[in-house]
Design a protein around this motif. Structure first.
Motif, short mmCIF file in Angstrom:
data_model
loop_
_atom_site.label_atom_id
_atom_site.label_comp_id
_atom_site.label_asym_id
_atom_site.label_seq_id
_atom_site.Cartn_x
_atom_site.Cartn_y
_atom_site.Cartn_z
N ALA A 51 14.36 2.83 13.84
CA ALA A 51 15.34 3.19 12.54
C ALA A 51 14.12 2.37 10.97
O ALA A 51 14.23 1.11 11.75
CB ALA A 51 16.66 2.59 12.42
N PRO A 52 14.11 3.42 10.31
CA PRO A 52 13.98 2.01 8.93
C PRO A 52 14.35 1.10 9.15
O PRO A 52 13.77 -0.09 8.47
CB PRO A 52 14.10 3.06 7.61
N SER A 53 16.00 0.94 9.09
CA SER A 53 16.65 -0.15 8.22
C SER A 53 16.27 -1.19 9.50
O SER A 53 16.54 -2.82 9.57
CB SER A 53 18.36 0.71 8.68
N ALA A 54 16.54 -0.48 11.35
CA ALA A 54 15.48 -1.93 12.16
C ALA A 54 14.12 -2.12 11.64
O ALA A 54 14.44 -3.85 11.76
CB ALA A 54 15.97 -1.24 13.12
N ALA A 55 13.44 -1.64 11.37
CA ALA A 55 12.34 -2.21 10.62
C ALA A 55 12.66 -3.39 9.62
O ALA A 55 11.94 -3.87 9.78
CB ALA A 55 10.82 -1.26 10.12
N TYR A 56 13.17 -3.07 8.75
CA TYR A 56 13.84 -3.73 7.31
C TYR A 56 14.53 -4.83 8.42
O TYR A 56 13.65 -6.17 7.56
CB TYR A 56 14.55 -3.14 6.62
N ALA A 90 0.70 -1.14 0.35
CA ALA A 90 -0.04 0.44 0.10
C ALA A 90 0.89 1.52 -0.59
O ALA A 90 0.12 2.36 0.43
CB ALA A 90 -0.89 -0.26 1.20
N GLY A 91 2.32 0.82 -0.14
CA GLY A 91 2.65 2.32 -0.15
C GLY A 91 4.19 2.67 0.96
O GLY A 91 4.08 3.27 0.90
N ALA A 92 3.44 2.38 2.04
CA ALA A 92 4.43 2.62 2.91
C ALA A 92 5.84 2.14 3.27
O ALA A 92 6.29 0.94 3.21
CB ALA A 92 3.73 1.69 4.32
N GLU A 93 6.46 3.28 3.45
CA GLU A 93 7.84 2.64 3.59
C GLU A 93 7.85 2.30 5.01
O GLU A 93 7.49 2.74 5.60
CB GLU A 93 8.16 4.41 3.58
N TRP A 94 10.15 2.29 4.58
CA TRP A 94 10.45 1.35 6.76
C TRP A 94 10.18 2.15 7.84
O TRP A 94 9.91 1.88 9.24
CB TRP A 94 11.60 0.87 5.80
N GLY A 95 9.96 3.58 7.29
CA GLY A 95 10.10 4.51 8.85
C GLY A 95 9.13 4.56 8.98
O GLY A 95 8.33 4.92 10.15
N HIS A 96 7.46 4.89 8.20
CA HIS A 96 5.96 4.61 8.58
C HIS A 96 6.14 3.35 9.08
O HIS A 96 5.73 3.61 10.11
CB HIS A 96 5.20 4.27 7.42
N LEU A 97 6.76 2.51 9.11
CA LEU A 97 6.74 1.40 10.26
C LEU A 97 7.80 0.95 11.07
O LEU A 97 7.10 -0.30 11.60
CB LEU A 97 6.63 -0.03 8.87
N ALA A 98 8.69 1.45 11.52
CA ALA A 98 9.62 1.71 12.29
C ALA A 98 8.80 1.50 13.98
O ALA A 98 8.75 0.99 14.75
CB ALA A 98 10.51 2.17 12.13
N PRO A 99 7.98 2.68 14.00
CA PRO A 99 7.21 2.80 15.22
C PRO A 99 6.83 1.51 15.47
O PRO A 99 6.19 0.88 16.49
CB PRO A 99 6.62 4.16 15.04
N GLU A 100 5.83 1.35 14.15
CA GLU A 100 4.53 -0.13 14.21
C GLU A 100 5.23 -1.78 14.62
O GLU A 100 4.98 -2.27 15.58
CB GLU A 100 3.87 -0.09 12.98
N LEU A 101 6.77 -1.60 14.56
CA LEU A 101 7.62 -2.03 14.69
C LEU A 101 8.27 -2.40 16.57
O LEU A 101 9.16 -3.18 16.19
CB LEU A 101 8.37 -2.92 13.40
N ALA A 102 7.83 -1.40 17.09
CA ALA A 102 8.71 -1.32 18.03
C ALA A 102 9.93 -1.25 17.41
O ALA A 102 10.68 -1.41 18.86
CB ALA A 102 7.97 -1.79 19.04
N VAL A 103 10.42 -1.06 17.03
CA VAL A 103 12.25 -0.41 16.69
C VAL A 103 12.20 1.58 16.22
O VAL A 103 11.17 2.34 15.83
CB VAL A 103 12.49 -1.15 14.98
#
Length: 271
Positions: A124-129, A109-122
């Motif tokens: 940084a974007p690299s940590a989310a990846y 749906a177009g979410a960047e890793w930066g958007h997912l970082a707080p949702e995955l409780a990390v």
């Protein structure tokens, strides 16, 4: 004597030993057994217990009302607690798999890793990846006991995904080949039957060619197509044996030779 140095395994190398997992479990039935234990213990609130299929809510109820089993035998109390431990572990394993799907849907749906970082409780974007890749290891291993166990590292998951992509591409190529063969089977068989006057037939070859002709009159279902393929293969086999025995070609006209060559090229080689 100096201790031998432990070699750190490569991040993408497979695990030597498969991790122990709960794996497949009839969670609904297990919750039903826990319900029965509470009913036997005359838990006054058991009617408020969520349905057997509502695993998370049922576990919260069972945890809150564990005291209702105090009048039950010690063995029943222990068994109920162990059932709860198993169900929470099962839920943890399933959570990884479903979270991976949620991450995949978010990315689609177009979410960047930066958007997912707080949702995955990390942080940084690299940590989310990296976390998403580690979670993916559980999904790749789910329901496939024969699969090589994966390390929960991004490198191992990327290697596994690459292998699975190659396998899927190979399956798709094989499927496309089979579908093409299926489309050409009927006209190829009809062509060979139409050229039977240009074929040298013995009793065996003639029998199988008659079988081909009989199936051709009504060949629509997958079973009939499979029979046609087997009969056509039997014709070719019989003609090849006849050629070896007589030392002469089975096809005597250009059209018959072309029809036989088309049938040989269409059918997969025999093992």
């Amino acid at each position: 004597m100096a201790k031998p140095q432990r070699r750190t395994p490569r991040p993408a190398s497979p695990l030597v030993k498969a991790p122990v997992r709960i794996g497949t479990l009839d969670a609904t039935a297990l919750v039903g057994q826990l319900r029965h234990l509470h009913e036997t213990a005359e838990d006054p609130d058991v009617e408020r217990m969520p349905a057997d299929g509502e695993l998370y809510a049922a576990l919260l109820y069972l945890e809150k009302h564990a005291g209702a089993l105090k009048r039950s035998p010690t063995e029943a109390q222990r068994q109920a607690a162990l059932y709860r431990v198993r169900l929470w572990e099962y839920l943890r394993e399933r959570a990884d798999i479903h979270q991976v799907q949620a991450v995949s849907d978010a990315r689609a749906a177009g979410a960047e890793w930066g958007h997912l970082a707080p949702e995955l409780a990390v942080a940084a974007p690299s940590a989310a990846y990296n976390k998403a890749k580690r979670l993916r290891a559980a999904a790749l291993s789910d329901g496939t006991p024969q699969q090589i166990p994966l390390r929960r590292t991004p490198e191992a998951v990327i290697a596994a995904e690459s292998r699975l992509a190659r396998e899927k591409a190979a399956e798709q190529r094989a499927l496309a080949t089979a579908q093409q063969r299926h489309r050409l089977l009927l006209p190829t068989a009809q062509r060979l039957v139409s050229q039977q006057d240009g074929l040298v037939l013995d009793e065996e070859a003639e029998y199988w060619l008659d079988e081909v002709e009989a199936v051709l009159s009504n060949c629509e279902t997958p079973t009939q197509m499979m029979s046609l393929s087997r009969y056509l293969s039997a014709v070719i086999r019989a003609l090849r044996k006849l050629e070896q025995r007589t030392g002469r070609p089975a096809a005597t006209t250009p059209d018959a030779k072309a029809a036989l060559a088309a049938a040989v090229a269409l059918l997969p080689p025999e093992r």
